[in-house]
Design an enzyme around this catalytic site. Structure first.
Site, PDB file in Angstrom:
ATOM      1  N   TRP A   1     -12.223   1.609  11.586  1.00 18.03           N
ATOM      2  CA  TRP A   1     -11.971   1.897  13.007  1.00 18.03           C
ATOM      3  C   TRP A   1     -12.786   3.133  13.433  1.00 18.03           C
ATOM      4  O   TRP A   1     -13.244   3.230  14.559  1.00 18.03           O
ATOM      5  CB  TRP A   1     -10.474   2.145  13.221  1.00 18.03           C
ATOM      6  N   HIS A   2     -12.966   4.044  12.492  1.00 18.85           N
ATOM      7  CA  HIS A   2     -13.674   5.274  12.824  1.00 18.85           C
ATOM      8  C   HIS A   2     -15.176   5.070  13.009  1.00 18.85           C
ATOM      9  O   HIS A   2     -15.839   5.884  13.640  1.00 18.85           O
ATOM     10  CB  HIS A   2     -13.441   6.335  11.740  1.00 18.85           C
ATOM     11  N   GLY A   3     -15.703   4.017  12.435  1.00 15.84           N
ATOM     12  CA  GLY A   3     -17.131   3.805  12.607  1.00 15.84           C
ATOM     13  C   GLY A   3     -17.641   2.683  11.741  1.00 15.84           C
ATOM     14  O   GLY A   3     -16.998   2.274  10.772  1.00 15.84           O
TER      15      GLY A   3
ATOM     16  N   PHE B   1     -15.815   7.848  18.313  1.00 10.16           N
ATOM     17  CA  PHE B   1     -15.154   6.679  17.745  1.00 10.16           C
ATOM     18  C   PHE B   1     -14.714   5.740  18.865  1.00 10.16           C
ATOM     19  O   PHE B   1     -14.138   4.740  18.645  1.00 10.16           O
ATOM     20  CB  PHE B   1     -13.959   7.087  16.881  1.00 10.16           C
TER      21      PHE B   1
END
Lengths: 303, 484
Positions: free
Chosen positions: B329-331, B484
């Site tokens: 989800w962060h990248g 993000f």
């Protein structure tokens, strides 16, 4: 709503009072600190009265020994260069502040590509060192406005000393004195070249017209006050043929300014024993270079 | 327009004045005003993405109504619409955030096994805040499908929920039920709520500007030139990074929550002093709560049910998948996937020993301090988190490996930037002391009588402002979570 707004108003009043009260204390510590940068700015602004002043960034700060140059020129010399990438914006503000106190006879400006090229580093943020000196001179205020800090400093007196806590603490706890050095700070140790050949520092950046405009303002200010201005460039460890000096050369010619360019100085360039790192002379290098440059300056600076 | 900027202050003052002075208590008008303000705020950050945000909002608004209309009469159709919503939400994320990553990864994989491929990457501009608003959109259709909420039949309210300006860029990820319920009533200024909001805004600013931005100067100097720094400096920067992250992200959350409170809207809490956690499970219950809560409800729980035949190992499998998703989800990078896997694996011993299911209460000695063994557990948890963040911070797996190797093998003098470290560490201590106080002595006040007590609130807020003026980086970095 009224109750909430009253609360906000009380917060604003307490903040303003605390801001003024703390800033008085911090200012006191700022004036008594012995930390290099702050001490030097205070000296330049309040104590310096020498006829010959050297200005510039760290290469000025560490390269020109006022005692050696002063002995040759038979006059008082002060090194007002400041550590870090302090460029022409900062030096223009500093010059305007100095002129509020007295008028030197000669200013030797150590040039650096950060003074005329659009480098990604060293832009207007360098003038923040002048935050404590807001309202000292119109020129200083002008560069502070340019850097976007003027109104913040007007609004909060404490903000003028933002991030200075560590320096003020260290500078008031130590009993160092730089008074005898007249602004010069030596660097110690020899440049370690054991890791391989040193490549010349390159500046592949376009001309920064705004910086050039401020360089011209610096020149005009000196002309206005009948100050003799000399451009200098001290030696680098590694050099190459480049057009790095086309801009200062043409500005110097246009304004009839002497430009002593020692980018590649025989006997110093390429000698690691005279360098602290690739761009800065160590104490021995500074002494040797100061003696050389002093004898040259003697031709131009008349008492 | 960052929350801690002059631009935002001017923007917010205009919003606030009209919200309470012209539209006070008028729910519909206030919501329209909030929606306009939110789109202006989003447009100020990235006007080109407004059509995308608007289209996604319209589509999900329609899907919500379609699901609601069919939930009684045609469950199959309702499920179909829900699936469509989830796929559309994930599709948005996949396209804008992960498409190039997958193309590159497949290409690398085929090349590695000797099959030469020539895939072109797309030039895709990632909409700011996409990870946050798509999760809100998905959450909404699922909640309607689960009949936890009625479908929202007021487009303005729904669009305001999705685009609410304090949270659209960096969360917290609000759930539709509590948020939409608040929009249905007109808001008049709540003195207590607004006061707390004000305090939280300035505390958030202190965290961001005095701690995060100050420590980031050191972190950027070391990690930015990791190859030239020894293991001691890298190790020290590694220990500072979780604190920087916390101050940055929790600082933003505090400001967002504070702004919400000033507008009379309670936003989901996002942090609960995570560094006082005794194990990794407790840490994640206190870190980015709105994201972990979202993934627990919509990923972990369904997976756990699906894998129930595998008993404990089913839960472990579910948690590892959930954490890989949290990481991703962060990248779009393998470093994030590995970061998630690392945290998932840290859960394994907790799940096998049963510690995962225990909720750790705040343990105190008679003097109100944490017992020594608890402190040791907290330090251990902090070290585990710090180590994992090497993956998070590094641009590639190779860089992460290099940093880890240097920490283990290259010893030497610590790189010291006194100015940054003294200012940053001092502010870090102030932040830690406040968190410690809130965790262990929540009901204790330093001055309980006299004039200081009377003006304690005002003095506290003024104190934060003075600290910011003296220690803060007023022209600092963007918030880490904006990307993000």
């Amino acid at each position: 709503m009224k109750k909430f707004l009253t609360r906000v108003l009380i917060i604003i009043i307490i903040t303003l009072v605390a801001d003024r009260a703390f800033s008085i204390v911090v200012k006191m510590f700022f004036k008594t600190t012995t930390t290099t940068d702050e001490y030097k700015l205070n000296s330049v602004m309040y104590r310096m009265n020498d006829p010959v002043v050297f200005m510039g960034s760290s290469r000025c700060h560490h390269h020109y020994v006022p005692v050696i140059i002063g002995d040759t020129l038979k006059t008082g010399v002060y090194n007002a260069g400041l550590w870090g990438m302090h460029n022409i914006y900062f030096n223009y503000g500093l010059l305007c502040n100095i002129l509020e106190k007295y008028t030197p006879k000669t200013i030797c400006l150590e040039m650096h590509p950060i003074d005329y090229l659009a480098t990604p580093f060293s832009q207007t943020e360098t003038v923040s060192s002048l935050d404590p000196f807001i309202n000292f001179s119109a020129g200083c205020d002008e560069v502070l406005k340019k850097a976007g800090v003027y109104y913040k400093c007007e609004l909060s007196e404490l903000y003028r000393y933002n991030s200075q806590f560590a320096n003020l603490l260290a500078g008031n706890l130590s009993a160092r004195s730089f008074a005898a050095d007249k602004g010069f700070k030596p660097l110690y140790g020899n440049f370690d070249t054991s890791f391989g050949p040193v490549v010349p520092e390159r500046f592949p950046f376009p001309i920064d017209h705004e910086k050039v405009r401020y360089l011209q303002k610096f020149i005009d200010k000196c002309k206005e006050k009948h100050i003799q201005l000399i451009f200098l460039f001290s030696p680098m460890y590694a050099v190459e043929k480049s057009n790095l000096f086309d801009i200062p050369d043409s500005i110097a010619k246009k304004n009839n300014i002497v430009f002593i360019n020692h980018y590649n100085l025989k006997g110093i360039t390429g000698h690691p024993e005279y360098y602290h790192d690739f761009g800065h002379l160590n104490e021995n290098g500074a002494k040797k270079y100061s003696a050389i440059v002093a004898s040259e300056l003697k031709q131009y600076i008349k008492n | 327009m960052v929350v801690n900027s002059i631009n935002f202050l001017i923007f917010f003052l205009v919003v606030f004045v009209i919200y309470y002075f012209l539209l006070n208590g008028k729910a519909k008008a206030q919501n329209v005003w909030l929606l306009l303000a939110s789109y202006f705020f989003y447009g100020f950050a990235e006007w080109k993405m407004i059509p995308l945000l608007l289209t996604a909002t319209v589509v999900f608004y329609g899907l919500g109504i379609a699901i609601g209309n069919n939930s009684e009469t045609n469950k199959k159709k309702a499920s179909l619409f829900t699936t469509l919503g989830v796929v559309a939400g994930l599709g948005l994320l996949l396209y804008f955030k992960y498409l190039n990553f997958f193309i590159q990864s497949f290409s690398d994989f085929f090349n590695a096994i000797g099959l030469q491929t020539h895939w072109s990457l797309f030039s895709i501009l990632m909409p700011i805040g996409i990870s946050f608003f798509t999760f809100k959109l998905i959450s909404y259709v699922i909640e309607v499908h689960r009949e936890n909420i009625e479908p929202c039949r007021n487009f303005v309210d729904f669009a305001t929920y999705i685009a609410f300006f304090p949270t659209i860029l960096s969360g917290p990820i609000d759930r539709p039920k509590p948020f939409l319920a608040q929009l249905s009533k007109g808001r008049v200024l709540d003195y207590e709520l607004a006061s707390v909001g004000l305090k939280r805004i300035f505390w958030g600013m202190f965290m961001k500007m005095c701690v995060a931005d100050r420590l980031s100067i050191y972190g950027d100097a070391v990690f930015g030139n990791a190859i030239h720094h020894n293991g001691v400096s890298l190790g020290f920067a590694t220990l500072l990074y979780p604190i920087q992250m916390y101050a940055d992200f929790a600082g933003y959350s505090e400001m967002a929550i504070g702004v919400g409170y000033l507008l009379g809207i309670k936003i989901t809490e996002n942090f609960k002093r995570p560094f006082f956690s005794q194990n990794i499970a407790e840490y994640w219950r206190k870190w980015h709560i709105s994201l972990t809560g979202w993934l627990t409800d919509y990923v972990f729980m369904p997976l756990n049910v699906s894998f129930r035949n595998m008993e404990k190992w089913g839960s472990i499998f579910a948690i590892i998948i959930t954490f890989i998703l949290i990481g991703m989800w962060h990248g779009a990078a393998w470093t994030f996937a590995l970061f998630g896997l690392y945290h998932g694996l840290l859960y394994v011993p907790l799940m096998l020993s049963g510690a995962f299911f225990k909720k750790n209460k705040v343990k105190k000695t008679k003097s109100g301090l944490p017992p020594f063994n608890v402190v040791l557990k907290m330090i251990w948890t902090f070290l585990l988190v710090s180590f994992g963040l090497i993956l998070f911070r590094s641009a590639s797996l190779a860089e992460a490996g290099m940093v880890m190797k240097k920490i283990a093998t290259e010893w030497g003098g610590l790189f010291v930037d006194y100015k940054t470290l003294i200012n940053g560490l001092l502010c870090m201590v102030i932040m830690f002391c406040k968190d410690f106080w809130d965790e262990y002595w929540p009901d204790k006040h330093a001055f309980s009588t006299g004039i200081i007590n009377r003006y304690r609130f005002e003095l506290t807020v003024a104190g934060y402002i003075v600290l910011i003026l003296f220690f803060g980086v007023l022209d600092g970095n963007q918030f880490i979570y904006f990307k993000f």
